[in-house]
Design a protein around this motif. Sequence first.
Motif, mmCIF file in Angstrom:
data_model
loop_
_atom_site.group_PDB
_atom_site.id
_atom_site.type_symbol
_atom_site.label_atom_id
_atom_site.label_comp_id
_atom_site.label_asym_id
_atom_site.label_seq_id
_atom_site.Cartn_x
_atom_site.Cartn_y
_atom_site.Cartn_z
ATOM 1 N N UNK A 80 0.838 -1.202 0.000
ATOM 2 C CA UNK A 80 0.000 0.000 0.000
ATOM 3 C C UNK A 80 0.867 1.244 0.000
ATOM 4 N N UNK A 81 0.392 2.285 -0.688
ATOM 5 C CA UNK A 81 1.095 3.559 -0.726
ATOM 6 C C UNK A 81 0.532 4.548 0.286
ATOM 7 N N UNK A 82 -0.370 4.091 1.151
ATOM 8 C CA UNK A 82 -0.934 4.954 2.177
ATOM 9 C C UNK A 82 -0.026 4.991 3.401
ATOM 10 N N UNK A 83 -0.312 5.929 4.289
ATOM 11 C CA UNK A 83 0.460 6.066 5.522
ATOM 12 C C UNK A 83 0.190 4.869 6.431
ATOM 13 N N UNK A 84 1.263 4.258 6.939
ATOM 14 C CA UNK A 84 1.150 3.044 7.756
ATOM 15 C C UNK A 84 1.120 3.425 9.237
ATOM 16 N N UNK A 85 -0.076 3.456 9.806
ATOM 17 C CA UNK A 85 -0.216 3.882 11.202
ATOM 18 C C UNK A 85 0.438 2.897 12.163
ATOM 19 N N UNK A 86 0.422 1.594 11.838
ATOM 20 C CA UNK A 86 0.967 0.620 12.778
ATOM 21 C C UNK A 86 2.496 0.693 12.847
ATOM 22 N N UNK A 87 3.139 1.181 11.794
ATOM 23 C CA UNK A 87 4.598 1.298 11.810
ATOM 24 C C UNK A 87 5.065 2.584 12.471
ATOM 25 N N UNK A 88 4.203 3.599 12.505
ATOM 26 C CA UNK A 88 4.627 4.907 12.997
ATOM 27 C C UNK A 88 3.670 5.424 14.068
ATOM 28 N N UNK A 89 3.759 4.882 15.284
ATOM 29 C CA UNK A 89 3.019 5.516 16.384
ATOM 30 C C UNK A 89 3.620 6.886 16.696
ATOM 31 N N UNK A 90 2.911 7.660 17.479
ATOM 32 C CA UNK A 90 3.399 8.996 17.828
ATOM 33 C C UNK A 90 4.781 8.891 18.470
ATOM 34 N N UNK A 91 5.688 9.761 18.022
ATOM 35 C CA UNK A 91 7.075 9.723 18.480
ATOM 36 C C UNK A 91 7.437 11.015 19.189
ATOM 37 N N UNK A 92 8.613 11.040 19.817
ATOM 38 C CA UNK A 92 9.039 12.203 20.592
ATOM 39 C C UNK A 92 9.260 13.400 19.685
ATOM 40 N N UNK A 93 8.720 14.532 20.092
ATOM 41 C CA UNK A 93 8.843 15.766 19.330
ATOM 42 C C UNK A 93 10.103 16.517 19.752
ATOM 43 N N UNK A 94 10.396 17.572 18.996
ATOM 44 C CA UNK A 94 11.573 18.380 19.295
ATOM 45 C C UNK A 94 11.365 19.284 20.507
#
Length: 554
Positions: free
Chosen positions: A351-365
Amino acid sequence: MSFVPKSKFRHVFGKALRRDQCYDGIRITKSSWDSTFTAVNPKFVAIITESAGGGAFLVLPLAKVGRVAHDCALVTGHRAAVLDIAFCPHNDNIIASASEDCSIKIWMIPDGGLVTCMTESVVDLLAHQRRVGIVVWHPSAHNILLSAGSDNKIFIWNCGTGEPLVEIELPDLILSVSFNYNGSRVAVTTKDKMIRILDPRTGSEIKSAKGHQGSKPSQCVFLRNGKIFTTGFSRMSERQYALWDEKDLSSPLTMQEVDSSNGVLFPFYDPDTNIVYLCGKGDCSISYYEIIEGSPFVYYLSTYKTSEPQRGIGMMPKRGVNVNQCEISRFYKLLNNGLCEVIPFTVPRKSELYQDDLYPDTADESPAISAHDWFNGKDADPVLVSLKDGFKSTAKEPLKTVRRSNILDKMKPAGGNDSPPAQTPSRGSPTPVAAPVVHAPKPEPVVHSPAPAPAPVSKPAPPQNEVKPAPAPAAAAAEPVVNQRQSANLSNTPSSNNVPAGTPSLPPAFDPQTVLDDIRKLKLIIKAHERRIKSLEERIAQVEANVSEDDANI
């Protein structure tokens, strides 16, 4: 039958980029200190380099790939070799460096990279009595930095004021230090083979236990779920990894032997995916494991292998990965030939859509709390941000069409008197003039027409046999200009009684006199060209005759 847990990272694979997409020609340091020698963030890559008469390291923008110039700008403020560097997680332009000159320096790197060598630091942190080999930033508090040196001391610094907040003294040489997820605890491994959990605000020891039995250096990293992952050596000098529970360090949850190599294993932990990457100094491979809740706790995924040994390695924070290619991590590997190789690790997806399961929310700057609040006892998890904002779909966009009116529908069709009348222009709009070459009639009937010469379009003359219309109502009387234009168009056309059947009707505002004038001009131009052609032919004939006479005389 062995238990195989389900994992979406079982097919993670790494592939190094081409040499022209990496960084080449770097004089990597030859120091024997157990360090990764590099640091990476979404803006820069920093590499400790070899230098004479002092310590230096190189800072390059990520986009500046290719061969590095021999005289490129360096950070050269230390008086001795640089041992460790670390980028600030809350400001991509700030980097800390530790050196053998017993100092820690904070540098501010400009956005475009270095133009000239940088010698003046922003802040100098001076308290250690011997060389400083470890610098670690606090994960959520602003301007909090931890340093560890060969004087067996740990200092917690407030870099905003340049003063040490806490001093912690340990009984032996400090090998590695790691904050937990919110920065309220610190895990430390020392040369006496012990694992300790400390309170960074007071320096008190919370728990301690015997770690790996080998005498070679061990490393540790605090996991997000409160576990501690360590690497070390057994009594037979075999490399091991182990997982410990911070609540009970009496025995590890699991301890496994890896191989019998002698290089130090550096663990790199991704708190978003719970994957630990093991990179051995001098190894040609990178092994990665997934941390799971139940047995076996540490699940082996795969190994990336190459033919070149690594001298140092750095891991990109999750904010810098390419989510469009399902990239979950990226490593920058230092080779002995001066090459910094870029190795992305991806999870193949159709799929060319955004993969939510691979990219949970991460630490911001942005930091979660200030240094003052943290030192006064307040804890906070890092501020999280979604990576979906940086996602750009690679799917083809649908074709966007703009519907416009068809100009052919507005043209008057060819025909006789039965053809529908042309559209009447609105009041105040200019009269459209059709091109004279479209539907041009034959000039013969117009020349011999008994009708008088037409008047100019601006002041049309009424036709001879004009029938005066009856008095029109008020609505019809309100448009005298339109009637005048229609009468002018009718006056410029031959009478319907004199036009033979089948002759196409003339377009509105057609002027036959203009067409005749254009035809006369074209005839004159054609005659002038004919005379010129005839003159050229006569000259050519004369030249040929002269040539023939000369040949005859010869």
